[in-house]
Design a protein around this motif. Sequence first.
Motif, PDB file in Angstrom:
ATOM      1  N   GLN A   1      23.831  -9.639   0.074  1.00 24.40           N
ATOM      2  CA  GLN A   1      24.443  -9.718   1.403  1.00 24.40           C
ATOM      3  C   GLN A   1      25.395 -10.911   1.443  1.00 24.40           C
ATOM      4  O   GLN A   1      25.070 -11.983   0.902  1.00 24.40           O
ATOM      5  CB  GLN A   1      23.343  -9.884   2.451  1.00 24.40           C
ATOM      6  CG  GLN A   1      23.802  -9.527   3.844  1.00 24.40           C
ATOM      7  CD  GLN A   1      22.609  -9.260   4.772  1.00 24.40           C
ATOM      8  OE1 GLN A   1      21.724  -8.450   4.485  1.00 24.40           O
ATOM      9  NE2 GLN A   1      22.592  -9.974   5.895  1.00 24.40           N
TER      10      GLN A   1
ATOM     11  N   VAL B   1      27.228 -14.172   2.754  1.00 26.57           N
ATOM     12  CA  VAL B   1      26.734 -15.311   3.543  1.00 26.57           C
ATOM     13  C   VAL B   1      27.895 -16.272   3.784  1.00 26.57           C
ATOM     14  O   VAL B   1      28.467 -16.809   2.835  1.00 26.57           O
ATOM     15  CB  VAL B   1      25.598 -16.034   2.786  1.00 26.57           C
ATOM     16  CG1 VAL B   1      25.284 -17.370   3.436  1.00 26.57           C
ATOM     17  CG2 VAL B   1      24.346 -15.173   2.734  1.00 26.57           C
ATOM     18  N   ASP B   2      28.237 -16.433   5.084  1.00 33.07           N
ATOM     19  CA  ASP B   2      29.309 -17.368   5.420  1.00 33.07           C
ATOM     20  C   ASP B   2      28.843 -18.467   6.362  1.00 33.07           C
ATOM     21  O   ASP B   2      29.652 -19.290   6.788  1.00 33.07           O
ATOM     22  CB  ASP B   2      30.492 -16.603   6.064  1.00 33.07           C
ATOM     23  CG  ASP B   2      31.138 -15.663   5.057  1.00 33.07           C
ATOM     24  OD1 ASP B   2      31.382 -16.097   3.922  1.00 33.07           O
ATOM     25  OD2 ASP B   2      31.361 -14.480   5.398  1.00 33.07           O
ATOM     26  N   SER B   3      27.576 -18.447   6.730  1.00 29.29           N
ATOM     27  CA  SER B   3      27.056 -19.468   7.642  1.00 29.29           C
ATOM     28  C   SER B   3      25.548 -19.576   7.423  1.00 29.29           C
ATOM     29  O   SER B   3      24.945 -18.692   6.805  1.00 29.29           O
ATOM     30  CB  SER B   3      27.311 -19.043   9.103  1.00 29.29           C
ATOM     31  OG  SER B   3      26.570 -17.871   9.384  1.00 29.29           O
TER      32      SER B   3
ATOM     33  N   ASP C   1      23.924 -16.555   8.815  1.00 31.99           N
ATOM     34  CA  ASP C   1      23.982 -15.411   7.875  1.00 31.99           C
ATOM     35  C   ASP C   1      22.893 -15.545   6.822  1.00 31.99           C
ATOM     36  O   ASP C   1      22.249 -14.573   6.437  1.00 31.99           O
ATOM     37  CB  ASP C   1      25.313 -15.398   7.092  1.00 31.99           C
ATOM     38  CG  ASP C   1      26.497 -14.953   7.922  1.00 31.99           C
ATOM     39  OD1 ASP C   1      26.293 -14.506   9.055  1.00 31.99           O
ATOM     40  OD2 ASP C   1      27.627 -15.055   7.397  1.00 31.99           O
TER      41      ASP C   1
ATOM     42  N   GLU D   1      19.553 -14.744   8.143  1.00 24.48           N
ATOM     43  CA  GLU D   1      19.449 -13.299   8.380  1.00 24.48           C
ATOM     44  C   GLU D   1      19.235 -12.546   7.056  1.00 24.48           C
ATOM     45  O   GLU D   1      18.388 -11.653   6.955  1.00 24.48           O
ATOM     46  CB  GLU D   1      20.747 -12.841   9.068  1.00 24.48           C
ATOM     47  CG  GLU D   1      20.576 -11.631   9.958  1.00 24.48           C
ATOM     48  CD  GLU D   1      21.133 -10.390   9.286  1.00 24.48           C
ATOM     49  OE1 GLU D   1      20.448  -9.357   9.317  1.00 24.48           O
ATOM     50  OE2 GLU D   1      22.246 -10.472   8.710  1.00 24.48           O
ATOM     51  N   ALA D   2      19.957 -12.978   6.034  1.00 18.47           N
ATOM     52  CA  ALA D   2      19.818 -12.316   4.722  1.00 18.47           C
ATOM     53  C   ALA D   2      18.435 -12.589   4.135  1.00 18.47           C
ATOM     54  O   ALA D   2      17.814 -11.701   3.536  1.00 18.47           O
ATOM     55  CB  ALA D   2      20.911 -12.803   3.766  1.00 18.47           C
TER      56      ALA D   2
END
Length: 366
Positions: A119, A121-123, A126, A129-130
Amino acid sequence: MSNKTIGILGGGQLGRMLALAGYPLGLRFRFFDPATDACAGHVGELYTGQYDDAEALARFANGVDVITYEFENVPVDAARLLMQHAPVYPPPAALEKAQDRLIEKEFFTALGIPTPFFQAVDSVADLEEALAHTGFPAVLKTRRFGYDGKGQIVLRQGADIAPAWEQLGGVPLILEGFVDYQREVSIIAARTCTGAFAWYPLAENEHDQGILARSRPAQAGAALQSEAVAYARRVLEALDYVGVLGIEFFQENGYLLANEMAPRVHNSGHWTIEGAQTSQFENHLRAILGLSPGDTTLVEQVTLFNLIGSLPDLDAVLAVPGAHLHLYDKAPRPGRKIGHITLRTADRQRFVDGMDTLARLIVNQL
Ligand code: AMP
């Protein structure tokens, strides 16, 4: 074919071994690399320049018959620009896919090739959540410019999130589920500009701190081998690929999960120089020149040992029956691949003894 000049972007050991494979075919070689001391410069003309210098690229391309590359981080724009001067193989689209772990895994998925869970991931949000999908452990990786295990961190518990973010955050990332694999294997396959396809037996690879340390033809049943061949064929055909390509897999519960691909000759195929009828290097050249692929069958028992960071007693290595030494003419530095040894012999006892002796002699610095 004779007298043709091959232009190679990148002047490292892979370029060097391409040239060494091409000289018996009467080919000439020219390299382009930003480093003036690139090790391929000892076996061919070296043009130095930056990849965004259109004039330097044009000088390099002037007079070459075909252009290829020996590392996957060649800027795609440079490869595309060079297409105005000569055919460029493999197609730059393959670079685009291989340079970004997210695009690469989406590409595998679109072709029906299984991968570990992934997944973008930019933050930190994220990431959390992943992680809710993967649980711990999981592997956080930079999407671009990771190699030999660099640019990645294994997250084992919630307390690892903040330091990992501190270290890798700020660039686009990907989170992958941690695969509890039985082993790592890779396939090397080739496709020519006329569409002919060839593949080598699966290789089994051992890494040390993320760096390939040993590789040999895998003990693998026909089903696993044909699964890998089918995946390689799908990738090559989808890209209208020309040249050699390597795909690395994790083997989990008897199945393959694609980890990454390299649109070039691959370290897990260096044993093909002595261990197969035709090496991956020669087959890459044949493919980009539109020649028939050479026989990829194995010759004898074979194992590859990488020399990383430090050289062993070379005379002792050369005294091992069946050992073939390859030095890249690179200065030793921890973690840097500076050569390899291929052990090849038909004699079982010699093979076992040679493996023992080489394992004792090799003094890798990681
Ligand atoms: P890479 O740079 O993706 O080739 O990863 C380097 C090494 O890290 C691999 O050879 C594996 O040993 C390990 N690794 C990478 N991704 C994963 C994963 N998703 N699960 C388990 N181990 C991994």
